[in-house]
Scaffold this motif. Sequence first.
Motif, mmCIF file in Angstrom:
data_model
loop_
_atom_site.group_PDB
_atom_site.id
_atom_site.type_symbol
_atom_site.label_atom_id
_atom_site.label_comp_id
_atom_site.label_asym_id
_atom_site.label_seq_id
_atom_site.Cartn_x
_atom_site.Cartn_y
_atom_site.Cartn_z
ATOM 1 N N ASN A 486 -1.342 -10.633 7.847
ATOM 2 C CA ASN A 486 -0.409 -11.459 8.606
ATOM 3 C C ASN A 486 0.049 -10.672 9.835
ATOM 4 O O ASN A 486 0.409 -9.499 9.722
ATOM 5 N N THR A 487 0.020 -11.336 10.977
ATOM 6 C CA THR A 487 0.475 -10.697 12.218
ATOM 7 C C THR A 487 1.643 -11.492 12.794
ATOM 8 O O THR A 487 1.542 -12.710 12.979
ATOM 9 N N ALA A 515 11.355 0.037 7.274
ATOM 10 C CA ALA A 515 10.334 0.986 6.793
ATOM 11 C C ALA A 515 9.011 0.746 7.524
ATOM 12 O O ALA A 515 8.545 -0.387 7.647
ATOM 13 N N GLY A 516 8.425 1.840 8.016
ATOM 14 C CA GLY A 516 7.127 1.758 8.671
ATOM 15 C C GLY A 516 7.196 1.438 10.149
ATOM 16 O O GLY A 516 6.165 1.474 10.846
ATOM 17 N N PHE A 517 8.355 1.134 10.679
ATOM 18 C CA PHE A 517 8.472 0.757 12.089
ATOM 19 C C PHE A 517 8.497 1.987 12.992
ATOM 20 O O PHE A 517 8.997 3.052 12.617
ATOM 21 N N THR A 759 1.496 -7.040 6.441
ATOM 22 C CA THR A 759 1.964 -7.756 7.639
ATOM 23 C C THR A 759 2.228 -6.765 8.762
ATOM 24 O O THR A 759 2.951 -5.776 8.583
ATOM 25 N N ARG A 760 1.599 -7.040 9.914
ATOM 26 C CA ARG A 760 1.885 -6.270 11.135
ATOM 27 C C ARG A 760 2.982 -7.017 11.890
ATOM 28 O O ARG A 760 2.867 -8.226 12.126
ATOM 29 N N LYS A 795 5.507 -2.313 13.571
ATOM 30 C CA LYS A 795 5.140 -1.861 12.217
ATOM 31 C C LYS A 795 3.690 -2.261 11.957
ATOM 32 O O LYS A 795 3.343 -3.439 12.016
ATOM 33 N N ASP A 796 2.861 -1.296 11.658
ATOM 34 C CA ASP A 796 1.451 -1.596 11.397
ATOM 35 C C ASP A 796 1.247 -1.917 9.917
ATOM 36 O O ASP A 796 2.162 -1.746 9.101
#
Length: 888
Positions: A486-487, A515-517, A759-760, A795-796
């Motif tokens: 999901n993008t 988280a992850g950003f 999800t990106r 966030k990837d």
Amino acid sequence: MVDILYTVIIYPLKTIFEVVFVFARLTFKDTGISVIFISIAISLLCLPLYNVAESWQRLERETQKRMKTKIDKIRAVFKGDEQYLILSAYYRQNHYHPVYTMRSTFGLLIQIPFFIAAYSFLSHNEALKGTSFLFISDLSLPDRLISLGGVQFNSFPVIMALINCAAALIYTKGFPLKEKLPLYGTALIFLLLLYNSPSGLLMYWIGNNCFSLIKHLYDKIHTDFKKIVLRSLISLLCFAMIYYVLAVHRGNPRVRHIFAVMLLLLSIMLWIIPVLKRNMQKAAGPDYPVNRLFLFFILSCAVLCMITGLFLPSMLVASSPQEFSYIDNHTPLFFVFNTFAQAFGFFIFWPLCFFFLFSTKKTLAMTGLLFCVTALCNVFLFPGNYGILSIDMVFENGVNPSVYEILVNIAILCIPIGIMAFLFLKGFYKIIFPAAALSGIVFLVLSIRNIAFIQTEFQKTSEFHLDKKTEVSVEPVFHFSKTGKNTVVLMLDRATSSFVPFILEELPELKDRYAGFVYYPNTLSFNGYTRLGAPPIFGGYEYIPTEFNKRDTVPVVKKHNEALLLMPLIFSRAGYQVTVTDPPYPNYSYKEDLRLYDPYPEIKARITDAEYTAIWLKEHTMVLPSQGDVLKRNILWYGILKIVPLFMREGIYQQGGWFASLSGYKLTNTLNGYSVLDFLPRLTDTRAEKENTALIMVNNTTHNPSLMQAPDYRPAINVTNYGKSPYAKESEYHGNAAALLRLADWFSFLKQENIYDNTRIIIVADHGAQKNYVSPMSPGFSVNIDNFNPLLLVKDFYASGSIRTDHTFMTNADVPFLAFQGQIENPVNPFTGREISVELKNYPLYVACSGGIHLENPEATRITLEPDKDYYVHDTIFDPANWEKAEK
């Protein structure tokens, strides 16, 4: 018809009530005291009217008394038609008509519009809800202070009626019974009508009746020093207020000082005016006939009405007719004509009432002319540089004229005022009258032209307008995949990057919730407004201003539409399920023109902005005026702000509050975007029809911010906690904090549904805040870097760990490349065939600091740029040395 009469007659009075109430609440910080204050203030304002009414009543009593003996004889001797004819002849001889008996009821009749206005303002005033005062627990409810046998009774209506009867008893002492009965009857009627009314409304009427009682007692004093005593009391009250405002109150210093000066001038004028009146005859000028004074007065009033009620509103709406279309199902012309009706009441109906009631017609005529001249000068010579005015009637730069500007304004205004006063006093009416008439005609012609343009533009809007459902439910419209990818590309309009460190410092829990950003503070936008700042987000570097102009055979509107379609088309052709919401300015329209997606049924395009506002308010039991109500109220205030001198404008504007009694007045427009973010968990599910999905959405929470209730930054009518940030009192900061918090709530939902890792998410802004908040300006460098520093958070897939900061040079044109990376192999622009890349970032980039506010002519093929105002930028945007003038 009833609505028009209400707008013309009652609305001006209701507005005066609201202005006095807001002013008192800002001064005393107490709602109960504010209610008492408006009771005193309105009573003082109405005092001349009551004096006129009493003089008419006194004249009627004296006339009736003088003619009574003769009338009784005629009625005793003659009957039928003969009696009627003789009485009629007798009335004519005495210049009297039976209809004049209505004069005795004028004192009662004049209270009716004030009663309706007071009831309309106080009976359902949200500011009174839950507010206590002394022994009253809630000013919005009946007092219920008396309890007998378990049954509660309201005491305020009884107190009001008793004071009313006492005032009537003193006033009618020595009057015949037929003149006493209406007053006692009125007291009884008010007792019955207002028995279950809010205690705040009863407090107003009790104060009003107390004032009448004191006035009647004062009138019974037979002394030559009555007026001196009254002036002395008012002067003492003025000096007491001056002491309070300067020594006790802690509001805006300049507003306090201006108010203190006004009170001082009032106390001085109380003593100067009587002296001036005794010496005015020598310099009074010619004795104009009443009909000529009336012409002067009505022309002045008509021009003021035309400027504030027709010309300025039509100019405002004509600047962007689409934005005013279909608000609360109104056409844009509705707001023009509604404002004209309000202005008609303010500047024609009530002024004419005063003109015919009072004998000082020459003074009123001259005052009207001077007001008219002042208004014309202020509108055209001192329009004010306040920036863009948003649809919720908030200026981009605020209203804060400098002391120098105020002094210049006053000095220049003295010239036309002096000239007009000289012409009037010297009897040059042959110059004044045609000049006033011509100005009125010019404003009428210009207004008609604006109205015609508005109607033409509205008809264009109606071609693509979508009829919205009357009842909207919060059901999933964003469908994600659990197994695929999901993008999400979310454009937060005007989200400001420089606020992020302060938000994270105040709300450290967000570091883990994001988280992850990766936060990219060194991000550049190519323009400070949406028109040129948004296309690069959706189309990449081919749609930055300079690249836009290289394809000078293609209309700019077509290139803009290409940018909006680029990501949805590429994702869709790669087999993704694509959803698009609220694209900015499709077909160069301010409204929801989704026709560019019609040829691509596989792309699901929809409007979410304002779709969920009503249901959000319902769920949170919050009552707010609609956007249409905001405009109906504040467009007239906009006109008034433009015609008054500069020293009054900051007080009128009230930081976008426009003297509204409800402190959450600006929340309505904020909620149009905020409600979408708040409902995101309920608008999202995991039932995607395809393996992979792409969601490209726009949200305006950060573009239309309001002050929120910290620390959760949620909407509140009365904000009591502004947070601990250095920007705690800035609505821009609150809007950014609220958006990031609501998105964090959505991320928690995505994690719960196990769709966060696959999800990106790219959160980006088209530009930053127009006002410089954080980034310092170096000497000689006037660019507001905050304006060109948009938010960029990425966030990837499967990224983890607390949010981290990366100072790599980025632009919002990187978004398509970031969105496609690792998903779409060698993506190309479907309209030009060129590869999606970020190579241009290796060279200095052109930033269009000029323009970009308004939409270009759709037929144009190039964007208007001004190299003498624009810059080339490279590397670190916070170093002024990296900003080089585009034209040397």
